[in-house]
Motif scaffolding. Structure first.
Motif, mmCIF file in Angstrom:
data_model
loop_
_atom_site.group_PDB
_atom_site.id
_atom_site.type_symbol
_atom_site.label_atom_id
_atom_site.label_comp_id
_atom_site.label_asym_id
_atom_site.label_seq_id
_atom_site.Cartn_x
_atom_site.Cartn_y
_atom_site.Cartn_z
ATOM 1 N N ALA A 88 0.836 -1.205 0.000
ATOM 2 C CA ALA A 88 0.000 0.000 0.000
ATOM 3 C C ALA A 88 0.866 1.248 0.000
ATOM 4 C CB ALA A 88 -0.934 -0.001 1.215
ATOM 5 N N HIS A 92 0.986 4.340 -2.823
ATOM 6 C CA HIS A 92 0.274 5.467 -2.209
ATOM 7 C C HIS A 92 0.065 6.631 -3.170
ATOM 8 C CE1 HIS A 92 4.231 7.354 -1.796
ATOM 9 N NE2 HIS A 92 3.614 8.477 -1.485
ATOM 10 N N GLU A 122 -7.949 5.799 -6.393
ATOM 11 C CA GLU A 122 -7.126 5.046 -5.452
ATOM 12 C C GLU A 122 -7.846 3.779 -4.988
ATOM 13 O OE1 GLU A 122 -4.429 6.518 -1.878
ATOM 14 O OE2 GLU A 122 -6.551 6.492 -1.300
ATOM 15 N N SER A 123 -9.134 3.872 -4.748
ATOM 16 C CA SER A 123 -9.906 2.708 -4.331
ATOM 17 C C SER A 123 -9.890 1.623 -5.399
ATOM 18 C CB SER A 123 -11.343 3.122 -4.017
ATOM 19 O OG SER A 123 -12.119 2.001 -3.643
ATOM 20 N N HIS A 126 -6.447 -0.039 -5.335
ATOM 21 C CA HIS A 126 -6.297 -0.932 -4.190
ATOM 22 C C HIS A 126 -7.036 -2.252 -4.416
ATOM 23 C CE1 HIS A 126 -5.259 2.401 -1.037
ATOM 24 N NE2 HIS A 126 -4.277 2.159 -1.884
ATOM 25 N N LEU A 131 -5.917 -5.112 -2.072
ATOM 26 C CA LEU A 131 -5.904 -4.288 -0.867
ATOM 27 C C LEU A 131 -7.309 -3.751 -0.591
ATOM 28 C CD1 LEU A 131 -2.685 -2.213 -1.664
ATOM 29 C CD2 LEU A 131 -2.866 -4.118 -0.035
ATOM 30 N N LEU A 135 -7.931 2.175 3.159
ATOM 31 C CA LEU A 135 -6.983 1.625 4.114
ATOM 32 C C LEU A 135 -7.386 1.945 5.538
ATOM 33 C CD1 LEU A 135 -3.609 2.592 2.374
ATOM 34 C CD2 LEU A 135 -4.774 0.379 2.301
#
Length: 207
Positions: A88, A92, A122-123, A126, A131, A135
């Motif tokens: 992660a 980032h 970003e979601s 992930h 991930l 987070l």
């Protein structure tokens, strides 16, 4: 997040997706994890300059290299951290392979719509790599601390900041010794980023 009717506002001749070198078409308004590829991320971040390119050295200091530094700092701060959280950390700034590396003052000027768009992308990233879409707060806190520490070292060594000035904006890193930063070539930054990804994903059993 972007307004729900963002797509309806587009004219037929307009597009809200980007074609990647992998052949994927990433929808910018509704990004899907299935259209996210690690090779596209590594390629884009290795060619994206931190600090708007205002750094010393023979090569631009890339977001890919910055991401590696943040991951290394997380290793120092949390020696026994699970591989998934170190992954992660590596990812980032991954949304910047699409939206670019906007400096913090410009992000503030753009406002919350930009931040919402960044979080949606970003979601998707992930989820693509196993991930959580969001987070845990304790993980974000460590990554943020490492990110600010890297910015402190980069500011002094590459971006022309005096040490007291860097301390004012980024804070002096605690529990960390200084690192020596030498900008890598684009090809080397991309290679190291991909190697780090493969090692961490394999360790976390996410390949």
């Amino acid at each position: 997040m972007p307004p729900s009717n963002s797509k309806s506002r587009l004219r037929p001749s307009e597009r809200a997706w980007q074609r990647m070198l992998s052949g994927r078409r990433l929808d910018l308004l509704d990004p899907s994890p299935v259209d996210v590829e690690i090779n596209d991320i590594a390629h884009g971040l290795a060619r994206l300059a931190r600090w708007n390119g205002q750094t010393s050295g023979n090569w631009p200091y890339s977001v890919a290299q910055h991401s590696l530094l943040v991951t290394d700092i997380c290793d120092t701060l949390k020696p026994n951290w699970p591989a998934r959280w170190r992954l992660a950390a590596l990812l980032h700034d991954a949304p910047e392979y699409v939206i670019g590396d906007l400096i913090s003052p410009f992000k503030a000027a753009v406002g919350l719509d930009y931040k919402s768009f960044e979080q949606r992308l970003e979601s998707a990233i992930h989820l693509r790599f196993g991930l959580p879409g969001h987070l845990p707060a304790h993980v974000e806190k460590v990554i943020k601390r490492a990110d600010r520490a890297s910015a402190f070292f980069e500011a002094i060594q590459l971006a022309g900041f005096k040490e007291d000035e860097a301390q004012k904006f980024f804070g002096r890193p605690r529990g960390l010794t200084s690192v020596v930063i030498k900008p890598l070539t684009t090809a080397e930054a991309e290679r190291r980023f991909l190697r780090k990804y493969k090692n961490l994903a394999a360790e976390a059993d996410l390949l």
